[in-house]
Design a protein around this motif. Sequence first.
Motif, short mmCIF file in Angstrom:
data_model
loop_
_atom_site.label_atom_id
_atom_site.label_comp_id
_atom_site.label_asym_id
_atom_site.label_seq_id
_atom_site.Cartn_x
_atom_site.Cartn_y
_atom_site.Cartn_z
N ILE A 1 0.84 -1.20 0.00
CA ILE A 1 0.00 0.00 0.00
C ILE A 1 0.87 1.25 0.00
N GLN A 2 1.98 1.23 0.75
CA GLN A 2 2.90 2.38 0.75
C GLN A 2 3.45 2.60 -0.66
N LYS A 3 3.77 1.53 -1.38
CA LYS A 3 4.28 1.67 -2.76
C LYS A 3 3.24 2.31 -3.67
N LEU A 4 1.95 1.92 -3.51
CA LEU A 4 0.89 2.54 -4.30
C LEU A 4 0.85 4.04 -4.01
N CYS A 5 0.93 4.40 -2.74
CA CYS A 5 0.89 5.82 -2.34
C CYS A 5 2.10 6.57 -2.88
N ASP A 6 3.27 5.94 -2.84
CA ASP A 6 4.48 6.58 -3.35
C ASP A 6 4.35 6.86 -4.85
N THR A 7 3.68 5.96 -5.57
CA THR A 7 3.51 6.11 -7.02
C THR A 7 2.67 7.34 -7.36
N ILE A 8 1.67 7.65 -6.55
CA ILE A 8 0.79 8.78 -6.85
C ILE A 8 1.15 10.04 -6.08
N ARG A 9 2.25 10.02 -5.32
CA ARG A 9 2.60 11.15 -4.46
C ARG A 9 2.74 12.47 -5.23
N ASP A 10 3.48 12.47 -6.34
CA ASP A 10 3.68 13.71 -7.09
C ASP A 10 2.35 14.29 -7.55
N ASP A 11 1.46 13.44 -8.05
CA ASP A 11 0.15 13.88 -8.51
C ASP A 11 -0.67 14.44 -7.34
N LEU A 12 -0.63 13.75 -6.21
CA LEU A 12 -1.37 14.20 -5.03
C LEU A 12 -0.85 15.54 -4.54
N GLU A 13 0.47 15.69 -4.46
CA GLU A 13 1.03 16.96 -4.00
C GLU A 13 0.68 18.10 -4.96
N LYS A 14 0.70 17.81 -6.26
CA LYS A 14 0.35 18.83 -7.25
C LYS A 14 -1.11 19.26 -7.09
N LYS A 15 -2.02 18.28 -6.96
CA LYS A 15 -3.44 18.59 -6.82
C LYS A 15 -3.75 19.28 -5.49
N ALA A 16 -3.04 18.88 -4.43
CA ALA A 16 -3.26 19.49 -3.11
C ALA A 16 -2.57 20.85 -2.99
N GLY A 17 -1.64 21.13 -3.91
CA GLY A 17 -0.96 22.42 -3.91
C GLY A 17 0.10 22.58 -2.85
N PHE B 1 4.46 17.42 0.96
CA PHE B 1 4.29 16.83 2.28
C PHE B 1 5.65 16.46 2.85
N THR B 2 5.95 16.92 4.07
CA THR B 2 7.23 16.58 4.69
C THR B 2 7.20 15.15 5.21
N GLU B 3 6.05 14.70 5.65
CA GLU B 3 5.85 13.29 6.04
C GLU B 3 4.84 12.71 5.07
N TYR B 4 4.92 11.38 4.87
CA TYR B 4 4.04 10.75 3.89
C TYR B 4 4.04 9.25 4.15
N THR B 5 3.21 8.83 5.11
CA THR B 5 3.19 7.44 5.53
C THR B 5 1.77 6.88 5.48
N ALA B 6 1.58 5.84 4.67
CA ALA B 6 0.28 5.17 4.61
C ALA B 6 0.01 4.52 5.96
N LYS B 7 -1.17 4.76 6.53
CA LYS B 7 -1.52 4.22 7.85
C LYS B 7 -2.53 3.09 7.77
#
Length: 98
Positions: free
Chosen positions: A17-33, A36-42
Amino acid sequence: MSMPGGASGTKAANEEIQKLCDTIRDDLEKKAGRKFTEYTAKEYKSQVVAGTNYFVKIDVGNGQSVHARIYQPLPGQGELSLSNYKADLKLEEELAYF
């Protein structure tokens, strides 16, 4: 196992699940504007459709979380993608279908 169309119960996030989140991180950060200094799937829920939707709670630090809906199509049917997200949530907020 969850039935098609229904979301599973909440499960603790694992390395996959963390790998899935890492894959979309750039897109998420771009959309959220923001970055993220921390980024851990819980934790996460999954929903079997024509592929799988993953609803993931991501700890982004300072007691805050982002809930991301990640779509993983069936093999050969496209790319993993960020379908939707909810930002500025408290870390203790329940992960729900959206």
